[in-house]
Design a protein around this motif. Structure first.
Motif, short mmCIF file in Angstrom:
data_model
loop_
_atom_site.label_atom_id
_atom_site.label_comp_id
_atom_site.label_asym_id
_atom_site.label_seq_id
_atom_site.Cartn_x
_atom_site.Cartn_y
_atom_site.Cartn_z
N PRO A 144 0.58 -0.89 0.08
CA PRO A 144 -0.63 -0.61 -0.32
C PRO A 144 0.88 1.39 -0.22
O PRO A 144 0.17 2.28 -0.75
N SER A 145 2.36 1.28 0.09
CA SER A 145 2.76 2.45 0.77
C SER A 145 3.36 2.83 -0.62
O SER A 145 3.63 3.85 -1.07
N GLN A 146 3.33 1.73 -1.72
CA GLN A 146 3.47 2.53 -2.78
C GLN A 146 2.43 2.33 -4.29
O GLN A 146 2.41 2.26 -5.03
N ALA A 147 1.43 2.91 -3.18
CA ALA A 147 0.22 2.46 -4.41
C ALA A 147 0.24 4.17 -5.56
O ALA A 147 -1.15 3.91 -6.43
N ALA A 148 0.92 4.99 -5.06
CA ALA A 148 1.07 5.95 -6.35
C ALA A 148 1.74 5.07 -7.38
O ALA A 148 1.61 5.88 -8.30
N ASP A 149 1.96 4.09 -7.43
CA ASP A 149 2.97 3.69 -8.33
C ASP A 149 1.98 2.56 -9.01
O ASP A 149 1.65 2.51 -10.46
N VAL A 150 0.73 2.40 -9.44
CA VAL A 150 -0.36 1.44 -9.78
C VAL A 150 -1.92 2.36 -10.12
O VAL A 150 -2.01 3.48 -10.06
N HIS A 151 -2.10 1.41 -10.65
CA HIS A 151 -3.81 2.20 -11.73
C HIS A 151 -4.18 1.46 -11.05
O HIS A 151 -4.58 0.04 -10.89
N PHE A 152 -5.15 2.72 -10.22
CA PHE A 152 -6.35 1.88 -9.38
C PHE A 152 -7.10 0.57 -9.83
O PHE A 152 -7.62 -0.19 -9.43
N ARG A 153 -7.60 0.83 -11.70
CA ARG A 153 -7.95 -0.13 -12.29
C ARG A 153 -7.94 -1.74 -12.50
O ARG A 153 -6.43 -1.48 -12.40
N LEU A 154 -8.40 -2.68 -12.07
CA LEU A 154 -8.35 -3.89 -11.69
C LEU A 154 -8.46 -4.94 -13.25
O LEU A 154 -9.65 -4.05 -13.28
N PRO A 155 -8.02 -5.77 -13.85
CA PRO A 155 -8.66 -6.74 -15.05
C PRO A 155 -10.09 -6.86 -13.87
O PRO A 155 -10.26 -6.92 -13.37
N ALA A 156 -10.95 -6.41 -15.37
CA ALA A 156 -12.60 -7.04 -15.12
C ALA A 156 -13.30 -7.68 -16.18
O ALA A 156 -12.77 -7.04 -17.58
#
Length: 316
Positions: free
Chosen positions: A106-118
């Motif tokens: 979670p501390s590196q959440a800025a490095d991910v796109h919040f959308r997940l495959p759906a």
């Protein structure tokens, strides 16, 4: 296996929206609570959610909550607060789930796109909404992609027909009553002071442009003027014009020819018009006239639906 389909609401009831509300409601701690809040048995609730979305209620909820959690973390919120709000038993359990899903803590959440495959295109949408992709696998050239121009043309024709149906309730005196003396939408169309005049202009405008595009003689105005035609007859005439107008727009659009230009010798001096400009012109002034007619009908005590395309799409 067929792709999951998100079906349009029927009869004004957005069942998908009801199900998704139940799935994402933080107060529903399990599937039984979700089912209860949507007035269904747990078995039927789970089956309906899976049929409409391709995911089980639990999997859908977990993914959407993780997407929302990632977005909140990207905004700088504390891990402990996010974990608690999104329904995890502890920050540690949440952190493990986050790392397992996103591949980062979670501390590196800025490095991910919040959308997940759906599998269904359903996602969390900031700040508190959901987003449904029209087709998760379709490309930008998909021939079945929604076309806003076709929607507006169809809505204009249907809303005009509905207004004409409501106008049939007027007395002959109300049909021609000049409730808005001097009201003029376009100067070359002349005054439109009555309900009949406004609705007549709605029909006649399309008839004139159809004649221009087809190379036909200028149509007689008497076929749409309230002094010569009642609401029922105008509605029947509109049905004919609407079919021709809708077919014309569809045919030229399908052929990629809405950029064609017609040079109208009936104008003085002659003017040139591109077809997509003609359609835009008609839609613009049709929308204005429909609102005038709606207000004028209300003044006569005749209610009409609001003319909102969103409500029209829902069938309300």
């Amino acid at each position: 296996m067929t792709d999951p389909q998100v079906e349009p609401p029927l009869g004004g009831r957005d069942r998908l929206r009801e199900l998704l509300d139940a799935v994402t409601d933080a107060s529903n701690s399990g599937v039984s609570d979700m089912a209860r809040s949507s007035h269904a048995s747990e078995f039927h609730f789970s089956r309906e959610v899976r049929r409409l979305t391709g995911e089980s209620p639990a999997a859908l909820r977990r993914r959407v909550m993780l997407e929302r959690a990632a977005w909140r973390l990207q905004r700088g919120e504390a891990v402990s607060a996010v974990a608690s709000d999104e329904g995890w038993s502890s920050a540690e359990v949440f952190s493990r789930a986050f790392r397992r899903t996103y591949g980062l803590p979670p501390s590196q959440a800025a490095d991910v796109h919040f959308r997940l495959p759906a599998p269904n295109g359903l996602h969390f949408h900031p700040p508190q909404s959901l987003w449904l992709d029209s087709s998760p696998t379709a490309g930008v050239d998909d021939a079945d992609a929604p076309d806003v121009s076709r929607l507006l043309v169809a809505h204009d024709l249907d809303d005009t027909a509905q207004l004409l149906a409501q106008a049939a309730q007027l007395t002959p005196q109300q049909w021609v009553a000049e409730v808005a003396p001097g009201q003029t939408v376009l100067e070359w169309d002349g005054p439109e002071p009555s309900v009949g005049a406004v609705l007549g202009a709605l029909v006649w405008t399309k008839e004139v442009w159809l004649a221009t595009i087809a190379g036909e003689d200028f149509p007689p105005r008497s076929s749409t003027q309230p002094a010569f035609v009642a609401a029922e007859a105008l509605a029947a005439h509109h049905d004919e014009i609407a079919k021709r107008w809708g077919a014309m727009v569809s045919e030229y659009s399908a052929a990629g020819r809405l950029g064609d230009t017609v040079i109208d010798a009936l104008c003085d001096p002659p003017e040139s018009f591109q077809l997509y400009g003609i359609v835009a012109h008609v839609l613009t002034y049709s929308a204005h006239r429909r609102e005038l007619a709606r207000a004028m009908l209300a003044g006569h005590g005749i209610a009409a639906r609001r003319g909102d395309p969103l409500e029209w799409m829902r069938g309300t």
